[in-house]
Design a protein around this motif. Structure first.
Motif, short mmCIF file in Angstrom:
data_model
loop_
_atom_site.label_atom_id
_atom_site.label_comp_id
_atom_site.label_asym_id
_atom_site.label_seq_id
_atom_site.Cartn_x
_atom_site.Cartn_y
_atom_site.Cartn_z
N VAL A 85 0.83 -1.21 0.00
CA VAL A 85 0.00 0.00 0.00
C VAL A 85 0.87 1.25 0.00
N ALA A 86 1.92 1.27 0.83
CA ALA A 86 2.80 2.43 0.90
C ALA A 86 3.48 2.68 -0.45
N LYS A 87 3.92 1.61 -1.07
CA LYS A 87 4.57 1.75 -2.38
C LYS A 87 3.60 2.29 -3.42
N GLN A 88 2.37 1.84 -3.39
CA GLN A 88 1.37 2.30 -4.35
C GLN A 88 1.04 3.77 -4.14
N VAL A 89 0.87 4.17 -2.87
CA VAL A 89 0.56 5.58 -2.59
C VAL A 89 1.70 6.48 -3.01
N LEU A 90 2.93 6.08 -2.72
CA LEU A 90 4.09 6.90 -3.07
C LEU A 90 4.25 7.02 -4.57
N ALA A 91 3.90 5.94 -5.30
CA ALA A 91 4.08 5.96 -6.75
C ALA A 91 2.93 6.67 -7.46
N GLU A 92 1.70 6.44 -7.02
CA GLU A 92 0.54 6.97 -7.73
C GLU A 92 0.01 8.27 -7.13
N GLY A 93 0.23 8.50 -5.88
CA GLY A 93 -0.20 9.76 -5.26
C GLY A 93 -1.59 9.72 -4.65
N GLY A 94 -2.42 8.74 -5.01
CA GLY A 94 -3.77 8.67 -4.47
C GLY A 94 -3.77 8.12 -3.05
N PRO A 95 -4.59 8.68 -2.15
CA PRO A 95 -4.63 8.17 -0.76
C PRO A 95 -5.29 6.79 -0.72
N GLN A 96 -4.96 6.04 0.31
CA GLN A 96 -5.50 4.70 0.50
C GLN A 96 -6.00 4.56 1.94
N THR A 97 -7.16 3.94 2.08
CA THR A 97 -7.71 3.62 3.39
C THR A 97 -7.74 2.11 3.53
N MET A 112 -6.16 -1.57 13.54
CA MET A 112 -6.15 -0.12 13.34
C MET A 112 -6.71 0.18 11.95
N ALA A 113 -7.54 1.23 11.89
CA ALA A 113 -8.01 1.73 10.60
C ALA A 113 -7.04 2.80 10.15
N CYS A 114 -6.43 2.61 8.98
CA CYS A 114 -5.33 3.47 8.53
C CYS A 114 -5.72 4.27 7.30
N HIS A 115 -5.19 5.48 7.24
CA HIS A 115 -5.34 6.32 6.06
C HIS A 115 -3.95 6.83 5.71
N MET A 116 -3.49 6.57 4.49
CA MET A 116 -2.14 6.95 4.07
C MET A 116 -2.23 7.83 2.84
N CYS A 117 -1.48 8.90 2.86
CA CYS A 117 -1.46 9.80 1.70
C CYS A 117 -0.03 10.29 1.46
N ARG A 118 0.20 10.75 0.27
CA ARG A 118 1.52 11.26 -0.10
C ARG A 118 1.62 12.75 0.22
N VAL A 119 2.76 13.20 0.72
CA VAL A 119 2.98 14.62 1.01
C VAL A 119 4.16 15.10 0.17
N GLY A 120 4.13 16.37 -0.21
CA GLY A 120 5.20 16.92 -1.05
C GLY A 120 5.40 18.39 -0.79
N ASP A 121 6.31 18.94 -1.51
CA ASP A 121 6.58 20.38 -1.36
C ASP A 121 5.58 21.18 -2.19
N GLY A 122 5.74 22.46 -2.19
CA GLY A 122 4.78 23.30 -2.91
C GLY A 122 4.75 23.03 -4.40
N ALA A 123 5.85 22.52 -4.94
CA ALA A 123 5.91 22.25 -6.37
C ALA A 123 5.33 20.89 -6.73
N GLY A 124 4.84 20.14 -5.72
CA GLY A 124 4.24 18.84 -6.00
C GLY A 124 5.22 17.70 -6.03
N VAL A 125 6.45 17.96 -5.64
CA VAL A 125 7.45 16.89 -5.63
C VAL A 125 7.28 16.08 -4.34
N PRO A 126 7.00 14.76 -4.40
CA PRO A 126 6.77 13.98 -3.19
C PRO A 126 8.06 13.78 -2.39
N PHE A 127 7.93 13.94 -1.12
CA PHE A 127 9.10 13.66 -0.27
C PHE A 127 8.77 12.71 0.87
N GLY A 128 7.56 12.14 0.91
CA GLY A 128 7.27 11.17 1.95
C GLY A 128 5.79 10.82 2.04
#
Length: 318
Positions: A85-97, A112-128
């Motif tokens: 799931v983490a790999k998919q979110v980091l690659a595609e950008g869509g959040p996963q529940t 645990m019920a989990c919600h994971m999303c990608r975060v990035g800088d203002g330019a949209g570059v993902p960093f985590g």
């Protein structure tokens, strides 16, 4: 060109604003009841909320110092799923529940019920990645109990179906047996309504096979029997006497208009909460015409001369 005081003044203001902001963030951080965590783009934990200690028993310091936070916190059978799931979110950008189990310090697990999303800088570059998780163990326990209840109900239903099928088979076998014997069977309930009868009963009393007697009152049967009986009043009077006496009994010969002779037997069907209470009555009818004719013929052979048909010496002595 600015004086030292002019330079330091705005710098002190920024420091104060940053300090107040950090204080607010710290209050928010300690006020979180769910687990919040930040990961870099190589799945390394960079921040985790203090609520992790309340939820799992591990302190934020232990989590940040762990060589593998996934191995520490995530249940072994769910680690592969969480990593995908983490790999998919980091690659595609869509959040996963999703839902997965976390480890506790005491060796137990909790859902645990989990919600994971990608975060990035203002330019949209993902960093985590950012993970939010809340404890749903109570809900899972309820779901498991419901599943167990449903499974138990299904087992009970399957058993009932098996017992019902067996009961139907036994009833069909019994019905087949009662239809093939040459005895008329009639069962009345405690309200004197027909509860069961077999095919020979209809044949003995000249009732059409397609006629349905289930639920008919005893008075309706008497009307049908009276059309066949040679001496209906005599038979019904005898029947009333036997019912008053109660218990099991056998009556006298029943003469029919077509010359046949029947005999009947009756007995109470006991049951219900009281050991001796009656839930109905059983009547059994038998055609003894051939037996009576044979007996009469044997008497004639024993008492009369076969040539002259006159009484013989035995009869004369009698």
């Amino acid at each position: 060109r600015l004086s030292g005081s002019a330079v330091n003044a705005p710098s002190s203001g920024r420091v104060a604003r940053i300090t107040r902001r950090l204080q607010r963030l710290d209050k928010i951080e300690h006020g979180l009841h769910g687990l919040e965590a930040q990961f870099d783009n190589v799945d390394r934990l960079v921040w985790i909320s203090p609520a992790v200690e309340t939820i799992t028993g591990y302190t934020p310091t232990e989590c940040l110092a762990a060589a593998d936070i996934i191995e520490l916190l995530v249940y072994e059978h769910d680690r592969g799923y969480g990593a995908r799931v983490a790999k998919q979110v980091l690659a595609e950008g869509g959040p996963q529940t999703f839902e997965m189990r976390f480890n506790r310090r005491d060796g137990s697990q909790l859902w645990m019920a989990c919600h994971m999303c990608r975060v990035g800088d203002g330019a949209g570059v993902p960093f985590g990645l950012h993970l939010s998780a809340v404890d749903i163990q109570d809900r899972k326990d309820t779901e498991f109990k419901l599943l167990e209840t449903v499974a138990e109900l299904r087992r009970s239903q399957s058993l009932r179906e098996i017992y019902l099928e067996r009961s139907n088979d036994e009833r069909n076998r019994l019905t087949g047996l009662l239809n093939i014997i040459r005895l008329g069977i009639l069962v009345l309930d405690r309200d004197n309504r027909v509860q069961y009868y077999n095919r020979p009963l209809l044949e003995l009393w000249n009732i059409a096979p397609e006629e349905n007697l289930i639920g008919a009152r005893e008075s309706v049967l008497h009307e049908r029997f009276a059309q066949v009986l040679a001496l209906p009043e005599r038979y019904f009077a005898q029947m009333r006497t036997r019912l008053v006496e109660g218990g099991a009994s056998s009556g006298e010969d029943i003469l029919l208009r077509d010359g046949r002779v029947l005999i009947d037997s009756t007995a109470m069907i006991e049951g219900g909460p009281d050991e001796h209470s009656m839930i109905g009555r059983l009547w059994v009818y038998e055609d003894v015409t051939d037996a009576r004719n044979t007996a009469q013929r044997l008497v004639e052979i024993a008492e009369r001369d076969p040539l002259t048909n006159l009484y013989n010496r035995r009869r004369f002595v009698d």
